[in-house]
Write a protein that holds these residues in place. Structure first.
Motif, PDB file in Angstrom:
ATOM      1  N   ALA A  31       0.828  -1.203   0.000  1.00  0.00           N
ATOM      2  CA  ALA A  31       0.000   0.000   0.000  1.00  0.00           C
ATOM      3  C   ALA A  31       0.862   1.252   0.000  1.00  0.00           C
ATOM      4  CB  ALA A  31      -0.924  -0.006   1.215  1.00  0.00           C
ATOM      5  N   LEU A  32       1.902   1.256   0.820  1.00  0.00           N
ATOM      6  CA  LEU A  32       2.769   2.423   0.950  1.00  0.00           C
ATOM      7  C   LEU A  32       4.223   2.007   0.973  1.00  0.00           C
ATOM      8  CD1 LEU A  32       0.857   4.336   3.807  1.00  0.00           C
ATOM      9  CD2 LEU A  32       0.809   4.887   1.364  1.00  0.00           C
ATOM     10  N   ALA A  33       5.088   2.917   0.585  1.00  0.00           N
ATOM     11  CA  ALA A  33       6.539   2.720   0.692  1.00  0.00           C
ATOM     12  C   ALA A  33       7.123   3.988   1.296  1.00  0.00           C
ATOM     13  CB  ALA A  33       7.153   2.439  -0.665  1.00  0.00           C
ATOM     14  N   VAL A  34       8.145   3.818   2.126  1.00  0.00           N
ATOM     15  CA  VAL A  34       8.797   4.957   2.773  1.00  0.00           C
ATOM     16  C   VAL A  34      10.272   4.965   2.391  1.00  0.00           C
ATOM     17  CG1 VAL A  34       9.416   6.069   4.953  1.00  0.00           C
ATOM     18  CG2 VAL A  34       7.182   4.946   4.714  1.00  0.00           C
ATOM     19  N   ILE A  35      10.717   6.089   1.873  1.00  0.00           N
ATOM     20  CA  ILE A  35      12.144   6.291   1.607  1.00  0.00           C
ATOM     21  C   ILE A  35      12.615   7.399   2.529  1.00  0.00           C
ATOM     22  CG2 ILE A  35      13.850   7.108  -0.067  1.00  0.00           C
ATOM     23  CD1 ILE A  35      12.341   5.688  -2.240  1.00  0.00           C
ATOM     24  N   ARG A  36      13.637   7.095   3.302  1.00  0.00           N
ATOM     25  CA  ARG A  36      14.143   8.071   4.260  1.00  0.00           C
ATOM     26  C   ARG A  36      15.467   8.642   3.772  1.00  0.00           C
ATOM     27  NH1 ARG A  36      15.744   4.596   9.581  1.00  0.00           N
ATOM     28  NH2 ARG A  36      14.884   6.494  10.507  1.00  0.00           N
ATOM     29  N   THR A  37      15.731   9.884   4.153  1.00  0.00           N
ATOM     30  CA  THR A  37      16.995  10.534   3.810  1.00  0.00           C
ATOM     31  C   THR A  37      17.579  11.147   5.069  1.00  0.00           C
ATOM     32  OG1 THR A  37      16.216  12.797   3.394  1.00  0.00           O
ATOM     33  CG2 THR A  37      15.926  11.188   1.617  1.00  0.00           C
ATOM     34  N   SER A  38      18.854  11.473   5.018  1.00  0.00           N
ATOM     35  CA  SER A  38      19.504  12.141   6.147  1.00  0.00           C
ATOM     36  C   SER A  38      20.771  12.809   5.658  1.00  0.00           C
ATOM     37  CB  SER A  38      19.833  11.136   7.252  1.00  0.00           C
ATOM     38  OG  SER A  38      20.381  11.793   8.388  1.00  0.00           O
ATOM     39  N   GLY A  39      21.092  13.941   6.282  1.00  0.00           N
ATOM     40  CA  GLY A  39      22.325  14.644   5.953  1.00  0.00           C
ATOM     41  C   GLY A  39      22.068  16.106   5.658  1.00  0.00           C
ATOM     42  N   GLU A  40      23.114  16.893   5.780  1.00  0.00           N
ATOM     43  CA  GLU A  40      22.991  18.330   5.538  1.00  0.00           C
ATOM     44  C   GLU A  40      22.506  18.597   4.120  1.00  0.00           C
ATOM     45  OE1 GLU A  40      25.788  22.362   5.718  1.00  0.00           O
ATOM     46  OE2 GLU A  40      26.573  20.431   6.411  1.00  0.00           O
TER      47      GLU A  40
END
Length: 439
Positions: free
Chosen positions: A21-30
């Protein structure tokens, strides 16, 4: 090849790579917010969004073509999981959309995260110590409710708190030694007395924590149980009874099981890989011989071998830590009334048998509930090193004050290894590389 770093923005799929149903893509960093804004229809709204808020719009490729509808969670520096600026993008769980968004993120400057790199950054930015970082992956990999509960307690900081308490007590002892060292030899000062009770108490607490390791690992990794015995002894019936389903063929004909059957199940809260093996007997059949050979190979690897007998065996194996003899067909009088007897027909004795199996596999499970439990071999080894150093200090308690101080300094360094206050980059990379992608 990339190495673990906090110097560049990263991204990773945080949900399984499959249609959903859903997908999550996470990011991190300046720069995560500004970079994501370049591939988002509501770029200005995203740039102006406060921390811990959601922004709705469409993610696009670098040329502005829509990929999917999205909701983006914004975390300004100091507010998210890693402590860095970050965004988490939720889209529909379409595999083409996931692939297209990943390509778009790379096109604006994000790099694919290494396994555990988000938690590595959280650790490096002081969001958690190493015991809590390890607990994150232990929760993800937990195979039983008890393992998950134990890991949640470590994530909440119970092991960290214990280490801080022991550290404070060791520092008090070291401070009393340093007072002695600060005085000149000709100054009058009372003789330093080894704090026997204090050291014994610290050793006792750490020993009890270390003793939880075996049971905790069993709940986390599960046990291998092999059902063995002669043909037609009732192994397959017990296999089905423990699984609570009819997986194995049960027949009065001998030699029904010629190869092993394997299944995963839960036995009194303990995750188990259960094997039903070919009956042990002399045979001329090549297929059955191979099945018996495989059965014996499995028995060598098992945490527990349950030897099932219907009373027709002339010789039974000797019970030991890895071998348990149980009597089947108690409804027909075999071993009726004995503790380890059961009937797969009536169910008599199965409850007691299940409890006995669990007791065999997790002998030291009745620990002090006020103390943390551990399932990390690294943590256990470090705790044992602290104990060993303190035992050496106790053994040589009559040495000079300056030498005694060295023992407590060493104990403090070994304690710091548990929480990650002392550690090498190689140790950290080895530890985090075993984490899941997206964590």
């Amino acid at each position: 090849m990339r190495s673990y770093t906090t110097l560049e923005p990263i991204y990773s799929l945080a949900t399984p790579y499959r249609r959903s149903a859903l997908a999550v893509i996470r990011t991190s960093g300046e720069g995560s917010v500004a970079l994501t804004a370049r591939i988002f229809s509501g770029g200005k709204r995203l740039l102006n969004a406060d921390s811990n808020t959601l922004v709705h719009g469409f993610v696009t490729d670098i040329d502005g073509r829509r990929i999917d509808e999205a909701v983006i969670a914004v975390y300004r520096s100091g507010h998210g999981y890693t402590g860095e600026e970050a965004v988490e993008i939720t889209i529909h769980g379409s595999l083409p959309a996931i692939d297209a968004l990943s390509a778009a993120l790379e096109s604006v400057g994000f790099s694919q995260a290494l396994p555990g790199e988000f938690t590595y950054r959280a650790f490096m930015h002081g969001r958690m110590d190493l015991t809590r970082a390890e607990a994150v992956e232990e929760i993800v990999k937990a195979r039983s409710r008890k393992a998950e509960e134990s890991a949640l307690e470590r994530l909440a900081g119970n092991l960290s708190a214990l280490c801080m308490d022991v550290k404070a007590r060791l520092l008090d002892i070291l401070s009393s030694l340093e007072v002695q060292l600060d005085y000149a030899e000709d100054e009058i000062l009372e003789d330093w007395m080894f704090p026997e009770e204090e050291v014994d108490d610290i050793i006792s607490i750490l020993s009890r924590v270390a003793s939880t390791y075996d049971a905790s690992r069993m709940y986390a990794d599960g046990a291998i149980i092999v059902l063995a015995g002669r043909t037609n002894a009732g192994k397959s019936s017990l296999f089905n009874a423990l699984l609570k389903e009819n997986r194995a063929i049960v027949s009065s004909e001998a030699g029904t099981t010629r190869d092993f059957l394997e299944a995963e199940c839960d036995i009194a809260g303990l995750p188990v890989r259960l094997f039903d093996t070919a009956g042990l007997r002399d045979t001329d059949g090549e297929i059955e011989k191979e099945g018996i050979r495989r059965s014996k190979s499995l028995m060598e690897k098992a945490d527990l071998v349950i030897y099932v007998t219907d009373g027709s065996d002339e010789d039974l194996p000797v019970e030991d830590e890895r071998t348990m003899v149980v009597r089947s067909k108690s409804d027909l009088g075999n071993g009726k009334g004995e503790r380890n007897s059961f009937s797969s027909v009536t169910g008599e004795g199965l409850g007691t048998l299940i409890n006995d199996i669990r007791s065999r596999l997790v002998k030291d499970d009745a620990g002090d509930e006020s103390l943390p439990r551990i399932e990390s071999g690294r943590q256990k080894d470090a705790i044992l090193e602290v104990i060993s150093t303190l035992e050496d200090a106790r053994r040589y308690k009559d040495v000079s004050v300056d030498l005694m101080a060295l023992y407590f300094e060493e104990a403090l360094e070994e304690l710091a290894v548990i929480t990650g206050e002392v550690g090498t980059e190689e140790l950290l990379e080895n530890l985090f590389s075993k984490f899941c992608l997206g964590k």
